[in-house]
Design a protein around this motif. Structure first.
Motif: not given
Ligand code: CO
Ligand code: CO
Length: 325
Positions: A193-217
């Motif tokens: 999370s710290y690294i995502a903020l440091k490099y100015n991430a435009s979006a972020c989520t954690d991958i849990t119950g909906f799986g990679l493609l669910g969260h990417l949707s």
């Protein structure tokens, strides 16, 4: 009743009119954000899970890491937590409960947060998790739906946690496979999370119950996302067990729910299922300017996310939300 119906139901009760609600239910974000003043907002989340491993202490650690992850996905720093315990008095001893809560406390301590209390409910099915609160600056919120065209996607933990935990329950994993899967679930997303903020991430989520493609949707509101299937970091054994059909029910639900949004390339069936695989305490995936990708990956590896990798790229919104190559 599917996940979309539930989101809509929750959303219909959220406080749309309060201008201090910076993030509510509308975008299916990982946690809600409420502005206290111009410099400070609180982030609140609640999550609990059923046992995923036999060891009660490790289960407590994983459940707490999983709950805290939603704060990290928003870019928040955890400050307080409350225990939520559902337990079956007839089948569970006080000693086991103590182990679970002690595992949870270990992760709350590691996160630098304070445990303020909690609540227990008698239930036929054991569940444990946290309601956790974090803080952030109201101008520095990481959201899941704000990815920008041209950004690359970085995943910080390997995939296949659902497959591996199904294999663990069937007693099929060898020690090294089991160790790697448990270590992945135990790892906090704090430094990611710290690294995502440091490099100015435009979006972020954690991958849990909906799986990679669910969260990417959820991340593909304004862009289409191309996923490089051959770059997806995998837990050892995940392809082998997926091939044996050790897929949890949630993963099939994810696939059926998402089918119309995905242009699926010609890839192995077991890899497809891993892209839909429901994760517990999965890693962050964040979108970042390509020019920072190498540096960010190097820092992630140094911080212990050994398999972190660029797994895709955001493109101008096209016909399908997700394109798997
Ligand atoms: Co989440
Ligand atoms: Co959650």
């Amino acid at each position: 009743m599917g996940p979309a119906d539930l989101t809509q139901l929750f959303s219909s009760f959220s406080s749309h009119d309060d201008k201090n609600v910076l993030v509510g239910f509308d975008t299916s974000d990982d946690a809600g954000v409420y502005r206290l003043n111009d410099e400070l907002a609180i982030v609140q989340t609640l999550d609990l899970i059923t046992p995923i491993v036999d060891d009660p202490y490790v289960f407590g650690q994983i459940a707490a890491a999983n709950s805290l992850s939603d704060l990290y996905a928003m870019g928040a720093k955890p400050i307080t937590a409350l225990n939520i315990v559902c337990f079956d008095k007839a089948n569970l001893t006080l000693e086991i409960l103590r182990e679970i809560m002690s595992g949870g406390k270990n992760k709350i301590d590691e996160a630098g947060a304070s445990l303020l209390g909690g609540h227990t409910v008698e239930d036929v099915e054991m569940k444990y998790g946290l309601s956790a609160t974090g803080t952030l600056h109201p101008a520095k919120i990481l959201q899941n739906s704000t990815a920008q065209d041209g950004d690359v996607l970085i995943a910080v933990k390997p995939f296949g946690i659902g497959v591996l935990s199904t294999a663990m329950k069937a007693d099929m994993c060898d020690d090294s496979e089991q160790k790697e899967a448990i270590e992945a679930m135990l790892k906090l997303n704090d430094k990611a999370s710290y690294i995502a903020l440091k490099y100015n991430a435009s979006a972020c989520t954690d991958i849990t119950g909906f799986g990679l493609l669910g969260h990417l949707s959820e991340m593909s509101r304004d862009v289409s996302i191309e996923i490089f299937s051959s770059s997806i970091p995998l837990l050892s054994g995940s392809m082998k067990y997926a091939k044996m059909g050790l897929i949890c029910g949630g993963s099939y639900k994810n696939r059926n729910f998402l089918a119309s949004k995905i242009e699926m390339g010609n890839i192995d069936e077991e890899l497809k299922m891993i892209l839909f695989d429901a994760q517990t305490s999965g890693g962050l995936v964040f979108a970042v300017n390509e020019r920072y990708a190498n540096e960010a990956i190097k820092e992630l590896v140094d911080a212990g996310y050994a398999k972190s990798a660029v797994i895709g790229v955001c493109k101008q919104k096209g016909e399908r939300d997700l394109i798997v190559r």
